[in-house]
Design a protein around this motif. Structure first.
Motif, PDB file in Angstrom:
ATOM      1  N   GLU A  48       0.727  -1.170   0.061  1.00 30.86           N
ATOM      2  CA  GLU A  48       0.038  -0.084   0.019  1.00 30.86           C
ATOM      3  C   GLU A  48       0.776   1.342  -0.050  1.00 30.86           C
ATOM      4  N   TRP A  49       2.052   1.226   0.360  1.00 36.02           N
ATOM      5  CA  TRP A  49       2.970   2.439   0.388  1.00 36.02           C
ATOM      6  C   TRP A  49       3.805   2.425  -0.930  1.00 36.02           C
ATOM      7  N   ILE A  50       3.648   1.611  -1.944  1.00 36.82           N
ATOM      8  CA  ILE A  50       4.126   1.709  -3.317  1.00 36.82           C
ATOM      9  C   ILE A  50       3.506   3.062  -4.056  1.00 36.82           C
ATOM     10  N   THR A  51       4.538   3.808  -4.626  1.00 37.55           N
ATOM     11  CA  THR A  51       3.852   5.067  -5.374  1.00 37.55           C
ATOM     12  C   THR A  51       4.527   5.052  -6.637  1.00 37.55           C
ATOM     13  N   PRO A  52       3.749   5.565  -7.484  1.00 42.70           N
ATOM     14  CA  PRO A  52       4.305   5.574  -9.104  1.00 42.70           C
ATOM     15  C   PRO A  52       5.747   6.262  -9.335  1.00 42.70           C
ATOM     16  N   ASP A  53       6.146   6.945  -8.469  1.00 42.40           N
ATOM     17  CA  ASP A  53       7.468   7.470  -8.682  1.00 42.40           C
ATOM     18  C   ASP A  53       8.656   6.894  -7.929  1.00 42.40           C
ATOM     19  N   SER A  54       8.239   5.655  -7.223  1.00 45.78           N
ATOM     20  CA  SER A  54       9.209   5.144  -6.658  1.00 45.78           C
ATOM     21  C   SER A  54      10.125   4.455  -7.635  1.00 45.78           C
ATOM     22  N   PRO A  55      11.495   4.550  -7.160  1.00 50.63           N
ATOM     23  CA  PRO A  55      12.410   4.002  -7.991  1.00 50.63           C
ATOM     24  C   PRO A  55      12.422   2.633  -8.443  1.00 50.63           C
ATOM     25  N   THR A  56      11.486   1.946  -7.480  1.00 46.86           N
ATOM     26  CA  THR A  56      11.258   0.534  -7.853  1.00 46.86           C
ATOM     27  C   THR A  56      10.540   0.446  -9.197  1.00 46.86           C
ATOM     28  N   GLN A  57       9.543   1.272  -9.636  1.00 48.91           N
ATOM     29  CA  GLN A  57       8.630   1.123 -10.589  1.00 48.91           C
ATOM     30  C   GLN A  57       9.107   1.712 -11.896  1.00 48.91           C
ATOM     31  N   ARG A  58      10.471   1.722 -11.874  1.00 52.29           N
ATOM     32  CA  ARG A  58      10.966   2.179 -13.233  1.00 52.29           C
ATOM     33  C   ARG A  58      10.518   1.045 -14.609  1.00 52.29           C
ATOM     34  N   VAL A  59      10.454  -0.263 -14.357  1.00 54.49           N
ATOM     35  CA  VAL A  59      10.214  -1.107 -15.256  1.00 54.49           C
ATOM     36  C   VAL A  59       8.855  -2.040 -14.560  1.00 54.49           C
ATOM     37  N   GLY A  60       7.893  -1.218 -14.294  1.00 54.54           N
ATOM     38  CA  GLY A  60       6.643  -1.959 -13.645  1.00 54.54           C
ATOM     39  C   GLY A  60       5.596  -2.493 -14.462  1.00 54.54           C
ATOM     40  N   GLY A  61       5.563  -1.860 -15.710  1.00 53.10           N
ATOM     41  CA  GLY A  61       4.412  -2.123 -16.454  1.00 53.10           C
ATOM     42  C   GLY A  61       4.469  -3.408 -17.067  1.00 53.10           C
ATOM     43  N   GLN A  62       3.175  -3.781 -17.457  1.00 54.04           N
ATOM     44  CA  GLN A  62       3.006  -5.146 -17.994  1.00 54.04           C
ATOM     45  C   GLN A  62       3.138  -5.091 -19.583  1.00 54.04           C
ATOM     46  N   VAL A  63       3.364  -6.296 -20.100  1.00 53.51           N
ATOM     47  CA  VAL A  63       3.533  -6.258 -21.849  1.00 53.51           C
ATOM     48  C   VAL A  63       2.342  -5.853 -22.335  1.00 53.51           C
ATOM     49  N   SER A  64       2.344  -4.818 -23.180  1.00 50.48           N
ATOM     50  CA  SER A  64       1.136  -4.406 -23.850  1.00 50.48           C
ATOM     51  C   SER A  64       0.724  -4.775 -25.129  1.00 50.48           C
ATOM     52  N   GLU A  65      -0.450  -4.928 -25.373  1.00 51.66           N
ATOM     53  CA  GLU A  65      -1.171  -5.603 -26.703  1.00 51.66           C
ATOM     54  C   GLU A  65      -1.038  -4.564 -27.668  1.00 51.66           C
ATOM     55  N   GLY A  66      -0.589  -3.349 -27.635  1.00 51.86           N
ATOM     56  CA  GLY A  66      -0.705  -2.389 -28.628  1.00 51.86           C
ATOM     57  C   GLY A  66      -0.471  -0.778 -27.765  1.00 51.86           C
ATOM     58  N   PHE A  67      -0.170   0.336 -28.753  1.00 49.82           N
ATOM     59  CA  PHE A  67      -0.143   1.400 -28.089  1.00 49.82           C
ATOM     60  C   PHE A  67      -1.520   2.133 -28.223  1.00 49.82           C
ATOM     61  N   GLN A  68      -1.978   3.118 -27.561  1.00 51.11           N
ATOM     62  CA  GLN A  68      -3.062   3.865 -27.198  1.00 51.11           C
ATOM     63  C   GLN A  68      -2.778   5.178 -27.962  1.00 51.11           C
ATOM     64  N   GLU A  69      -3.492   5.613 -29.038  1.00 55.06           N
ATOM     65  CA  GLU A  69      -3.321   6.944 -29.352  1.00 55.06           C
ATOM     66  C   GLU A  69      -3.366   8.242 -28.127  1.00 55.06           C
ATOM     67  N   VAL A  70      -2.567   9.201 -28.604  1.00 59.07           N
ATOM     68  CA  VAL A  70      -2.472  10.331 -27.812  1.00 59.07           C
ATOM     69  C   VAL A  70      -2.627  11.684 -28.491  1.00 59.07           C
ATOM     70  N   ARG A  71      -3.664  12.298 -28.052  1.00 60.99           N
ATOM     71  CA  ARG A  71      -3.685  13.922 -29.055  1.00 60.99           C
ATOM     72  C   ARG A  71      -2.779  14.774 -28.298  1.00 60.99           C
ATOM     73  N   HIS A  72      -2.082  15.326 -29.049  1.00 59.83           N
ATOM     74  CA  HIS A  72      -1.154  16.330 -28.167  1.00 59.83           C
ATOM     75  C   HIS A  72      -1.924  17.543 -27.920  1.00 59.83           C
ATOM     76  N   ARG A  73      -1.686  17.892 -26.554  1.00 61.46           N
ATOM     77  CA  ARG A  73      -2.429  19.368 -26.354  1.00 61.46           C
ATOM     78  C   ARG A  73      -1.831  20.686 -27.142  1.00 61.46           C
ATOM     79  N   VAL A  74      -0.488  20.422 -27.122  1.00 56.50           N
ATOM     80  CA  VAL A  74       0.152  21.462 -27.867  1.00 56.50           C
ATOM     81  C   VAL A  74       0.888  20.764 -29.233  1.00 56.50           C
ATOM     82  N   PRO A  75       0.524  20.926 -30.448  1.00 57.47           N
ATOM     83  CA  PRO A  75       1.133  20.322 -31.686  1.00 57.47           C
ATOM     84  C   PRO A  75       2.618  20.106 -31.474  1.00 57.47           C
ATOM     85  N   LEU A  76       3.278  18.891 -31.587  1.00 54.90           N
ATOM     86  CA  LEU A  76       4.730  18.862 -31.873  1.00 54.90           C
ATOM     87  C   LEU A  76       5.164  19.231 -33.260  1.00 54.90           C
ATOM     88  N   GLU A  77       5.514  20.359 -33.655  1.00 56.42           N
ATOM     89  CA  GLU A  77       5.580  20.882 -34.962  1.00 56.42           C
ATOM     90  C   GLU A  77       7.139  20.266 -35.334  1.00 56.42           C
TER      91      GLU A  77
END
Length: 659
Positions: free
Chosen positions: A50-79
């Motif tokens: 319950e003490w684990i936070t997303p910014d902990s140094p242990t969470q650098r490789v905490g994600g699961q294997v993804s089935e694909g990448f979701q789209e992200v609409r940029h708030r400010v265009p990356l020209e």
């Protein structure tokens, strides 16, 4: 100290250590202390999840294997930026700017050749990262970006919202190591660090991205709440305070100063830890940028100066051939020394015979050389007017320069490979394949153990595995007596494997698992198979002429004969336990799906093949039957849609008994 206080203190220490090591390049904590503290933090978090936070140094490789990448609409265009290719064009850019704003000042920065990304922070916490994509919509690669240790997961100042732009890159040193490993493993080389970085960042498994050791450098504030800046330089200074790695830059009061800095960056291209493909000149004042605005494609307040590739002449002194772990022959040109992009170049890869033939490269030729992506030396072209009168076309050797075995070209590619069964250059790869699960299935004999055995001189060919001594194996690093005994027991068990596994373990070109099973069942033992002619082999279903010739050539090569004799002497089984029981299922193709209760899919397949039938992995109109066990999936659905007969396990058993 209470555990919660200890946990918070450890996090702060490790975050500071990461910043010092990955951003400042000035570590004060030893690797040993870092690893020790990280392990203690992991223990505390495991005891108190319950003490684990997303910014902990242990969470650098905490994600699961993804089935694909979701789209992200940029708030400010990356020209993207408008390219200029000369100092005159840069002066014209300045003239266009000064038609709108007066007394303009610039910043000049190297243009990193990587993958552009946007990083988003909310209340100081890293929440999302995305690729540039088309500038408006990118891909969510947050979990992979978390593995980059120079990207802070929490900022020192909890701004309500901050979006920054930067470039993810692969350091030159890491790129060289990665390509060296890929070359040894017979994998395609990355053309340049940018391709390597892009491919690594788009891995669906964050652990793979983490292993690639990517880095990132920031060059723009896209959006911020709770802060305001007057100049670009001021905004980058702020990012440094937020502990980002920030692009080096120089403020220039005029276009002349900017041009001088562009030239200076070009002169020190090789000094940066990353590849650069130009220099970026930007209007420094943010209010003036707003006035200048953008076209439909580019901002009017910036330009990217592109450096021409540096090319020099060198002489091809010799062409040397290296043999990789997979047996591929790779030619390399030895060149007269030439200075390119800050380093002395004395060799260049010639890739393969087709590359040499296409460019007509010969020993003694004068060639034009450049660095592809500023890092990999390559031959651009031959200076034909300087060719020696007695030069002759170059061809790769017909026999392996390491072991003397014949070489053969891949049927479906440009690679030319050594066919030697005991070629020293291929030893690590051959042993690893020989011991793999689908081959001899020797538990515990993975790549690391194979390398240790080879380095210790205990194994020089697959047959040596069956003569290992437990006491010598136990002396290897990380082995010990028990591990050595387990390994030798697994090697001993492998002697009883079916002939089909041995055939696959040999690694004969064109002979995969399916062909190995077909051949083992048809001929029954290795001696009968070795006596077969090409004509007799091609009479077997699924064995074509190319496979038959490859098999005959390999089985009768001196190295293969020695290997087979060694294995026979060691007591390795060379017969098939699956005998042909008839041909009642000849011409029938089966697809197995779901979980069977009476036997495994492999055993069911062997029963089908023993009666002359075939097993396929996919359903088509040519499928005769689909055998459906428990939890059958999409293959069952497709069979039903095509009207293909579906058998339960009981019906399948009845069919086998009748056959």
């Amino acid at each position: 100290m209470e555990e919660r206080e200890e946990l918070e203190a450890l996090r702060q220490e490790l975050v500071r250590a990461n910043y010092e090591y990955y951003v400042q390049d000035a570590p004060t904590m030893s690797d040993y202390d870092y690893d020790h503290k990280l392990r203690r933090l992991e223990e505390l978090e495991a005891a108190h999840p319950e003490w684990i936070t997303p910014d902990s140094p242990t969470q650098r490789v905490g994600g699961q294997v993804s089935e694909g990448f979701q789209e992200v609409r940029h708030r400010v265009p990356l020209e993207s930026l408008q390219d200029v290719f000369s100092m005159e064009e840069l002066a014209e850019f300045d003239q266009r700017v000064r038609e709108v704003v007066q007394d303009v000042a610039y910043t000049v920065e190297p243009k990193v050749d990587g993958l552009s990304v946007a990083l988003e922070y909310e209340n100081g916490l890293f929440v999302r990262g995305a690729t540039r994509g088309d500038g408006l919509v990118g891909e969510d690669v947050t979990e992979n970006l978390r593995t980059i240790r120079s990207i802070p997961l929490r900022l020192p100042e909890a701004l309500p919202r901050l979006i920054v732009r930067g470039e993810v890159y692969m350091p030159r040193t890491v790129f060289a190591q990665l390509n060296e490993a890929r070359e040894q493993n017979g994998e395609p080389l990355f053309a340049n660090p940018r391709n390597a970085a892009a491919g690594s960042l788009r891995q669906l498994d964050p652990k793979i991205a983490a292993a690639r050791r990517l880095d990132a450098v920031l060059f723009n504030v896209q959006y911020v709440e709770g802060r305001s800046f007057e100049t670009h330089s001021e905004s980058l200074d702020f990012l440094e305070q937020m502990r980002f790695r920030v692009i080096p830059r120089k403020a220039c009061a005029s276009i002349k100063e900017a041009q001088e800095e562009v030239a200076a960056i070009g002169a020190r291209k090789g000094d940066y830890p990353y590849d650069i493909d130009g220099a970026v000149v930007k209007v420094n004042s943010l209010s003036e940028r707003t006035v200048l605005g953008s076209t439909a494609k580019f901002p009017r307040w910036a330009a990217a100066f592109k450096y021409p590739p540096e090319q020099k002449e060198a002489q091809v002194l010799d062409i040397q051939v290296q043999v990789g772990r997979t047996g591929v022959l790779t030619p390399k040109a030895s060149l007269s020394p030439v200075r390119l992009a800050g380093t002395t170049v004395t060799s260049a890869s010639l890739h393969n015979q087709d590359y040499i033939t296409e460019k007509d490269i010969r020993i003694g030729d004068t060639v034009l050389v450049q660095k592809a992506g500023e890092i990999i030396p390559e031959v651009v072209r031959v200076v034909k007017e300087k060719r020696l009168s007695d030069s002759v076309p170059y061809h790769l050797p017909d026999h392996c320069p390491v072991c003397g075995a014949p070489v053969a070209r891949d049927v479906d590619g440009v690679a030319i490979r050594c066919t030697g069964a005991e070629c020293p250059a291929q030893l690590l790869r051959n042993l690893t394949h020989f011991a793999s699960r689908d081959a001899m299935d020797i538990e515990g004999l993975g790549p690391a153990v194979v390398e240790a055995l080879v380095n210790a001189g205990l194994v020089k060919a697959p047959g040596d595995l069956y003569h290992l001594q437990a006491e010598k194996v136990a002396q290897l690093e990380r082995m010990g007596k028990k591990s050595a005994e387990n390994l030798l027991a697994a090697i001993e068990r492998s002697k009883e494997n079916d002939l089909s596994r041995l055939l696959f373990a040999f690694g004969i070109r064109q002979v995969g698992q399916k062909a190995a099973k077909v051949l083992a069942v048809r001929f029954g033992n290795l001696d009968a198979l070795r006596a077969a002619t090409v004509e007799e082999l091609t009479a077997v279903d699924d064995i074509g002429e190319i496979t038959a010739r490859s098999l005959v050539d390999w089985l009768h090569s001196p190295q293969a004969e020695h290997l087979i004799a060694t294995l026979k002497e060691a007591g390795v089984n060379m017969t098939s336990s699956v005998q042909i029981a008839g041909d009642k299922l000849a011409g029938k193709t089966f697809v197995l799906t779901g979980t069977l209760q009476r036997f495994s899919r492999s055993e069911a397949g062997e029963r089908i093949e023993a009666l002359g039938g075939k097993v396929s992995s996919s359903v088509s109109k040519k499928t005769s039957y689909v055998v459906a066990g428990e939890e059958a999936g999409s293959k069952l659905t497709k069979a039903q849609s095509l009207g293909i007969p579906v058998l339960t396990e009981e019906e399948f058993l009845t069919l086998l008994e009748e056959a």
